[in-house]
Design a protein around this motif. Structure first.
Motif, PDB file in Angstrom:
ATOM      1  N   GLU A  16       1.013  -0.972   0.138  1.00 47.51           N
ATOM      2  CA  GLU A  16       0.101   0.026  -0.122  1.00 47.51           C
ATOM      3  C   GLU A  16       1.242   1.741  -0.284  1.00 47.51           C
ATOM      4  OE1 GLU A  16      -2.675   0.076   3.877  1.00 47.51           O
ATOM      5  OE2 GLU A  16      -0.394  -0.445   4.442  1.00 47.51           O
ATOM      6  N   THR A  17       0.572   1.935  -0.763  1.00 48.86           N
ATOM      7  CA  THR A  17       1.330   3.343  -0.652  1.00 48.86           C
ATOM      8  C   THR A  17       1.178   4.205   0.423  1.00 48.86           C
ATOM      9  OG1 THR A  17      -0.211   4.354  -1.903  1.00 48.86           O
ATOM     10  CG2 THR A  17       1.091   3.558  -3.688  1.00 48.86           C
ATOM     11  N   GLY A  18       1.125   5.105   0.631  1.00 46.45           N
ATOM     12  CA  GLY A  18       1.596   6.437   1.916  1.00 46.45           C
ATOM     13  C   GLY A  18       0.082   7.145   1.883  1.00 46.45           C
ATOM     14  N   TYR A  19      -0.799   6.809   2.499  1.00 50.28           N
ATOM     15  CA  TYR A  19      -1.521   7.837   3.961  1.00 50.28           C
ATOM     16  C   TYR A  19      -0.835   7.970   5.053  1.00 50.28           C
ATOM     17  CZ  TYR A  19      -2.152   3.571   6.221  1.00 50.28           C
ATOM     18  OH  TYR A  19      -1.332   2.693   7.744  1.00 50.28           O
ATOM     19  N   LEU A  20      -2.804   9.584   5.775  1.00 46.78           N
ATOM     20  CA  LEU A  20      -2.568   9.703   6.377  1.00 46.78           C
ATOM     21  C   LEU A  20      -4.223   9.531   6.836  1.00 46.78           C
ATOM     22  CD1 LEU A  20      -2.948  12.687   8.402  1.00 46.78           C
ATOM     23  CD2 LEU A  20      -3.576  13.651   6.623  1.00 46.78           C
ATOM     24  N   ALA A  21      -3.396   9.112   8.421  1.00 41.02           N
ATOM     25  CA  ALA A  21      -4.962   8.737   9.042  1.00 41.02           C
ATOM     26  C   ALA A  21      -4.635   9.383  11.191  1.00 41.02           C
ATOM     27  CB  ALA A  21      -3.666   7.101   9.346  1.00 41.02           C
ATOM     28  N   ARG A  22      -5.632   8.819  11.371  1.00 35.69           N
ATOM     29  CA  ARG A  22      -5.979   9.291  12.410  1.00 35.69           C
ATOM     30  C   ARG A  22      -6.096   8.238  13.305  1.00 35.69           C
ATOM     31  NH1 ARG A  22     -10.856  11.091  12.080  1.00 35.69           N
ATOM     32  NH2 ARG A  22     -11.691   9.701  12.577  1.00 35.69           N
ATOM     33  N   GLU A  47      -6.320  10.008  -7.328  1.00 36.36           N
ATOM     34  CA  GLU A  47      -5.316   8.863  -7.706  1.00 36.36           C
ATOM     35  C   GLU A  47      -4.655   8.298  -8.039  1.00 36.36           C
ATOM     36  OE1 GLU A  47      -8.489   6.498 -10.546  1.00 36.36           O
ATOM     37  OE2 GLU A  47     -10.153   7.823 -10.553  1.00 36.36           O
ATOM     38  N   GLN A  48      -3.634   9.293  -7.833  1.00 36.61           N
ATOM     39  CA  GLN A  48      -2.192   9.146  -7.889  1.00 36.61           C
ATOM     40  C   GLN A  48      -2.084   9.271  -5.703  1.00 36.61           C
ATOM     41  OE1 GLN A  48       0.745  13.168  -9.064  1.00 36.61           O
ATOM     42  NE2 GLN A  48       0.823  12.586  -6.988  1.00 36.61           N
ATOM     43  N   PRO A  49      -1.426   7.811  -6.401  1.00 35.90           N
ATOM     44  CA  PRO A  49      -0.605   7.084  -5.078  1.00 35.90           C
ATOM     45  C   PRO A  49       0.399   9.015  -4.097  1.00 35.90           C
ATOM     46  CG  PRO A  49      -0.060   6.284  -6.342  1.00 35.90           C
ATOM     47  CD  PRO A  49      -0.658   6.559  -7.249  1.00 35.90           C
ATOM     48  N   PHE A  50       0.271   8.757  -3.117  1.00 40.85           N
ATOM     49  CA  PHE A  50       1.352   9.922  -2.784  1.00 40.85           C
ATOM     50  C   PHE A  50       2.719   8.871  -2.985  1.00 40.85           C
ATOM     51  CE2 PHE A  50      -2.901  12.126  -0.913  1.00 40.85           C
ATOM     52  CZ  PHE A  50      -2.395  12.975  -0.704  1.00 40.85           C
ATOM     53  N   GLY A  51       3.799   9.776  -2.539  1.00 41.30           N
ATOM     54  CA  GLY A  51       4.735   9.251  -2.937  1.00 41.30           C
ATOM     55  C   GLY A  51       5.711   8.068  -1.329  1.00 41.30           C
ATOM     56  N   GLY A  52       4.925   8.575  -0.352  1.00 40.08           N
ATOM     57  CA  GLY A  52       5.233   8.619   1.502  1.00 40.08           C
ATOM     58  C   GLY A  52       5.584   9.678   1.603  1.00 40.08           C
ATOM     59  N   PHE A  53       4.625   9.835   2.665  1.00 40.92           N
ATOM     60  CA  PHE A  53       4.455  10.637   4.078  1.00 40.92           C
ATOM     61  C   PHE A  53       5.850  10.822   4.942  1.00 40.92           C
ATOM     62  CE2 PHE A  53      -0.357  10.617   2.189  1.00 40.92           C
ATOM     63  CZ  PHE A  53      -0.141  12.265   1.937  1.00 40.92           C
ATOM     64  N   ASN A  54       6.247  12.066   4.728  1.00 41.95           N
ATOM     65  CA  ASN A  54       7.950  12.000   6.650  1.00 41.95           C
ATOM     66  C   ASN A  54       6.941  12.289   6.994  1.00 41.95           C
ATOM     67  OD1 ASN A  54      10.019  13.136   6.973  1.00 41.95           O
ATOM     68  ND2 ASN A  54      10.650  11.882   5.558  1.00 41.95           N
ATOM     69  N   ASP A  55       5.904  14.153   7.088  1.00 49.00           N
ATOM     70  CA  ASP A  55       5.514  14.293   8.649  1.00 49.00           C
ATOM     71  C   ASP A  55       4.682  15.089   7.696  1.00 49.00           C
ATOM     72  OD1 ASP A  55       6.055  15.145  10.911  1.00 49.00           O
ATOM     73  OD2 ASP A  55       7.977  15.444  11.146  1.00 49.00           O
ATOM     74  N   LEU A  56       4.288  15.808   8.810  1.00 47.24           N
ATOM     75  CA  LEU A  56       2.682  16.552   9.126  1.00 47.24           C
ATOM     76  C   LEU A  56       3.059  17.559  10.139  1.00 47.24           C
ATOM     77  CD1 LEU A  56      -0.401  14.887  10.334  1.00 47.24           C
ATOM     78  CD2 LEU A  56       2.424  13.783  10.956  1.00 47.24           C
ATOM     79  N   VAL A  87      12.535   0.719   2.028  1.00 42.76           N
ATOM     80  CA  VAL A  87      11.264   0.418   3.364  1.00 42.76           C
ATOM     81  C   VAL A  87       9.292   0.385   1.880  1.00 42.76           C
ATOM     82  CG1 VAL A  87       9.390   1.380   4.627  1.00 42.76           C
ATOM     83  CG2 VAL A  87      11.808   2.195   5.064  1.00 42.76           C
ATOM     84  N   VAL A  88       9.824   1.023   0.734  1.00 45.45           N
ATOM     85  CA  VAL A  88       8.407   0.218  -0.050  1.00 45.45           C
ATOM     86  C   VAL A  88       8.645   0.721  -1.249  1.00 45.45           C
ATOM     87  CG1 VAL A  88       6.601   1.600   0.688  1.00 45.45           C
ATOM     88  CG2 VAL A  88       8.467   3.011  -0.418  1.00 45.45           C
ATOM     89  N   PRO A  89       8.574  -0.606  -2.316  1.00 42.02           N
ATOM     90  CA  PRO A  89       8.806  -0.942  -3.553  1.00 42.02           C
ATOM     91  C   PRO A  89       8.758  -0.463  -4.978  1.00 42.02           C
ATOM     92  CG  PRO A  89       6.904  -2.516  -3.239  1.00 42.02           C
ATOM     93  CD  PRO A  89       7.417  -1.446  -1.639  1.00 42.02           C
ATOM     94  N   TYR A  90       7.613   0.896  -4.285  1.00 39.74           N
ATOM     95  CA  TYR A  90       7.493   1.756  -6.088  1.00 39.74           C
ATOM     96  C   TYR A  90       8.074   3.266  -5.755  1.00 39.74           C
ATOM     97  CZ  TYR A  90       3.740   1.685  -1.913  1.00 39.74           C
ATOM     98  OH  TYR A  90       3.325   1.319  -0.116  1.00 39.74           O
ATOM     99  N   THR A  91       9.029   3.251  -6.812  1.00 39.23           N
ATOM    100  CA  THR A  91       9.322   4.614  -7.394  1.00 39.23           C
ATOM    101  C   THR A  91       8.090   5.713  -6.901  1.00 39.23           C
ATOM    102  OG1 THR A  91      10.192   3.649  -9.127  1.00 39.23           O
ATOM    103  CG2 THR A  91      10.360   5.990  -9.138  1.00 39.23           C
ATOM    104  N   PRO A  92       8.683   6.730  -6.965  1.00 42.13           N
ATOM    105  CA  PRO A  92       8.053   7.688  -6.133  1.00 42.13           C
ATOM    106  C   PRO A  92       7.385   8.570  -7.698  1.00 42.13           C
ATOM    107  CG  PRO A  92       9.366   8.790  -4.576  1.00 42.13           C
ATOM    108  CD  PRO A  92      10.060   7.095  -5.647  1.00 42.13           C
ATOM    109  N   PRO A  93       5.810   8.622  -7.311  1.00 43.76           N
ATOM    110  CA  PRO A  93       5.110   9.142  -8.509  1.00 43.76           C
ATOM    111  C   PRO A  93       5.542  10.708  -8.750  1.00 43.76           C
ATOM    112  CG  PRO A  93       3.956   9.111  -6.730  1.00 43.76           C
ATOM    113  CD  PRO A  93       4.680   8.054  -6.514  1.00 43.76           C
ATOM    114  N   THR A  94       6.146  10.902  -8.552  1.00 44.77           N
ATOM    115  CA  THR A  94       6.030  12.881  -8.850  1.00 44.77           C
ATOM    116  C   THR A  94       7.435  13.351  -7.527  1.00 44.77           C
ATOM    117  OG1 THR A  94       5.199  14.795  -9.659  1.00 44.77           O
ATOM    118  CG2 THR A  94       4.414  13.525  -6.753  1.00 44.77           C
TER     119      THR A  94
END
Length: 403
Positions: free
Chosen positions: A182-188, A205-214, A235-242
């Motif tokens: 699964e790609t990066g996400y924001l959660a509560r 519909e574009q995945p995030f590359g991987g969130f670092n902080d907020l 840590v994750v196998p997919y290349t950042p989309p942007t």
């Protein structure tokens, strides 16, 4: 010891430690902590003797020096808990402050510290490349900061690779790199039952590359940094989309908007107390495949102002980009802002305290040097906690109110 021809040679005169380090204020002479005052204003630090050199990734204490007096100064710096660069630092920290290494954990990256509201628990994570056997686990740490007891907790459903955390209205809000599927996400996260609710995982519909902080403002809006660190560390196998970027997310509608982009890398994020200024450290100095550091890439702490509408409302649009500070050492990772605007920034072997107006580093709180690295921090009232490579540090007894 050998010195390259690029070293700056100023003098063959050896200076004593007392001529290069300013004398401490009298009230700090009997402090239980170890202090040093490195001041361009007071003595002769502007013109150092002999040959000297250090990498930007090392603290001043790690500099090579041919002069015996400067070598003695560096030994003093390396043994200090607090290093003042400005007289104001003494008023912020105070003579009763101390630094304790309360949890000695493996030399791995520990991230995302949050004080769980209404408790004495510090939430944080162990993060890192999957090939080294950690990072890909479904639990997070909880440290009882009064009893110094460490345990793990698993959310429902499990949360993997948390990279940043803040608290708001008795909940924890976290961002993740995602995981292997699964790609990066924001959660509560509700700390009363540890249930996790995913709030955002895509940009149209574009995945995030991987969130670092907020960060969050007083209205509950989010500011998320999307980086290439998760991909770059394996840590994750997919290349950042942007390209790495910062997103504003409306806390009511969850509608995201990119407000900043960089060719370097996104990392920490913080807001000024009035919510009018956004602070973003760029960590383009970190390169991937192979993992290395490029001292010529960006590692500055940048400040931006929000554009205001005609009626004075703050818009999710940034302007007036300016370099506030370039770290004395390493690069800035997690950053936090006190109630009156001081910036606390994790930087290599310690945490820098930065004046938000001048950008000057007022002093550093050290985590011992060596392989220890300060990665992020959580602020209390007269105390705070640092997490990083090597575990957890408690800084207590401060004079200045942080929150």
């Amino acid at each position: 010891m050998s010195y390259s021809s690029s070293l700056l040679v100023l003098s063959a005169v050896t200076l004593a430690t007392g001529q290069l380090l300013a004398p401490l204020p009298e009230t700090f002479l009997n402090s239980s902590a170890t202090w040093a005052w490195l001041s361009y204003d007071k003595l002769q630090f502007g013109t150092l003797p002999g040959a000297f050199n250090r990498s930007i990734l090392d603290a001043p204490a790690a500099a090579e020096a041919s002069d015996a007096g400067l070598t003695e100064v560096n030994a003093k710096l390396n043994s200090s808990d607090f290093v003042a660069y400005d007289e104001r630092f003494f008023d912020i920290i105070g003579p009763n402050a101390k630094v304790e290494h309360v949890q000695q954990l493996d030399i791995r990256s520990h991230e995302a510290p949050c004080l769980v509201p209404g408790t004495d628990l510090l939430f944080f994570v162990e993060w890192g490349p999957r090939e080294e056997g950690y990072g890909q686990h479904g639990w997070q740490y909880l440290l009882d900061v009064r009893k110094n007891v460490l345990q793990t907790v698993t959310t429902s459903p499990p949360t993997f690779n948390v990279h940043g955390c803040v608290t708001f209205n008795n909940s924890l809000y976290v961002v993740t790199d995602g995981s292997l599927n699964e790609t990066g996400y924001l959660a509560r996260i509700d700390p009363s039952n540890w249930k996790r609710t995913t709030l955002l995982n895509n940009y149209y519909e574009q995945p995030f590359g991987g969130f670092n902080d907020l960060a969050m403002d007083n209205e509950g809006n989010f500011y998320l940094t999307d980086s290439k660190s998760g991909w770059g560390k394996g840590v994750v196998p997919y290349t950042p989309p942007t390209s790495p970027a910062t997103y504003f997310v409306n806390g009511t509608t969850m509608r995201p908007k990119m407000i900043q982009s960089t060719t370097g890398n996104a990392n920490g994020v913080a807001l000024s107390p009035d919510g009018r200024t956004l602070y973003l450290p760029n960590t383009g100095v970190s390169k991937y495949y192979p993992v290395r550091k490029d001292p010529y890439d960006d590692r500055g702490l940048w400040a931006y102002d929000f554009v205001s509408s005609k009626d004075g409302a703050r818009l999710p649009v940034l302007a007036n980009k300016r370099l506030l500070n370039n770290p004395i050492t390493y690069f800035y990772d997690g950053i936090r802002v006190t109630h009156d605007g001081l910036i606390f920034a994790s930087a290599g072997d310690g945490v820098d305290v930065i004046d938000p107006d001048t950008g000057l580093a007022l002093g550093s709180i050290r985590v011992g040097g060596g392989r220890n690295v300060a990665v992020s921090l959580a602020l209390g009232t007269y105390e705070f906690w640092i997490v990083g490579r090597g575990g957890v540090w408690h800084v207590s007894g401060l004079t200045h109110t942080l929150n």
